[in-house]
Enzyme design. Structure first.
Site, short mmCIF file in Angstrom:
data_model
loop_
_atom_site.label_atom_id
_atom_site.label_comp_id
_atom_site.label_asym_id
_atom_site.label_seq_id
_atom_site.Cartn_x
_atom_site.Cartn_y
_atom_site.Cartn_z
N SER A 103 0.85 -1.19 0.00
CA SER A 103 0.00 0.00 0.00
C SER A 103 0.90 1.25 0.00
O SER A 103 1.73 1.39 -0.89
CB SER A 103 -0.96 -0.05 1.19
N HIS A 236 -7.67 -5.69 -0.41
CA HIS A 236 -6.50 -4.82 -0.28
C HIS A 236 -5.41 -5.46 0.59
O HIS A 236 -4.22 -5.24 0.35
CB HIS A 236 -6.92 -3.47 0.32
#
Length: 254
Positions: A103, A236
């Site tokens: 991320s 994610h």
């Protein structure tokens, strides 16, 4: 690397850069460096780092405003954070490096690679996991920084136990760290053409609602080397569900 670089480079790593010694049978062929996502402490990546250490010495960096760096001032920008991480340790002594960032950590790792290459420290590959490529940053909306917004963001991202988010003391520590990281990202203003010489291998979750596969492919614009993309089942934080598979991918290049 210049003589001045060698003079000013520290001889040992600080305690907040966590080392998991490699378990490879052969001689060391460099090191792996792990860069956590926004708001995360190094401890969040111990399981992945332990799996990566099957191939080489693995380091997890710790950002300011959390854990054993809680009292240290927040970083101004993502680039400044990367510079501080590079200057903190004798990376040339453990190179060549493979960098793994998840991320926002993918962007920190990219900036770290830029700094390392500028100082003559070899970076073999950047593993950019579920992170936005620099060329899209200018068009991204600002990330939230108020307590309520950050907590809502954490709930939307997933990857954090809801019971922990309900704990006021834990939530305060987490929002402090995440706010510092989000503010640094909001001030990040890279050139769309910025590039590194190292290869880039992008990883992502097929069901990630935060970053689309076509956006992940744009990381190819930021390497003068080879580019590859691998997708895994999950959202994610797919990485927590595929630790051994991801470690095997990275270690195949060690």
């Amino acid at each position: 690397m210049t003589f001045q670089d060698l003079v000013t480079m520290p001889s040992t790593f600080p305690s907040w850069i966590k080392l998991i010694p490699g378990r490879g049978a052969g001689p060391s062929a460099g090191a792996i460096v792990v860069f956590p996502h926004a708001g995360a402490a190094a401890a969040s990546y111990r399981v992945l780092a332990a799996a990566l250490a099957a191939g080489a010495d693995t380091y997890i960096v710790q950002y300011p405003q959390r854990a054993d760096r809680l009292s240290e001032p927040a970083h101004e920008t993502v680039h400044d954070l990367a510079v501080g991480l590079f200057e903190a340790g004798p990376w040339a002594s453990v190179a060549p490096l493979q960098l793994f960032g998840h991320s926002m950590g993918a962007v920190v790792a990219f900036e770290f690679a830029r700094v390392a290459e500028e100082h003559g420290v070899a970076v073999r590959k950047l593993w950019a996991s579920a992170g936005p490529p620099p060329c899209v940053v200018a068009d991204m909306p600002e990330l939230p920084t108020s307590d309520d917004e950050v907590l809502a963001e954490l709930a939307d991202l997933g990857g954090t136990d809801p019971e922990l988010l309900a704990d006021e003391e834990f939530a305060e520590l987490l929002t402090t760290a995440m706010r510092a990281d989000y503010r640094a990202f909001n001030r990040y203003d890279p050139s769309p053409e910025v590039c590194i010489g190292a290869d880039i291998h992008v990883l992502g979750g097929r069901d990630d609602h935060r970053i689309a596969t076509e956006v992940l492919r744009l990381w190819e614009n930021h390497t003068a080397g080879a580019f590859d993309l691998s997708l895994h089942d999950g959202g994610h934080f797919y990485v927590y569900e595929h630790v051994e598979t991801i470690a095997a991918q990275v270690n195949a290049d060690v």
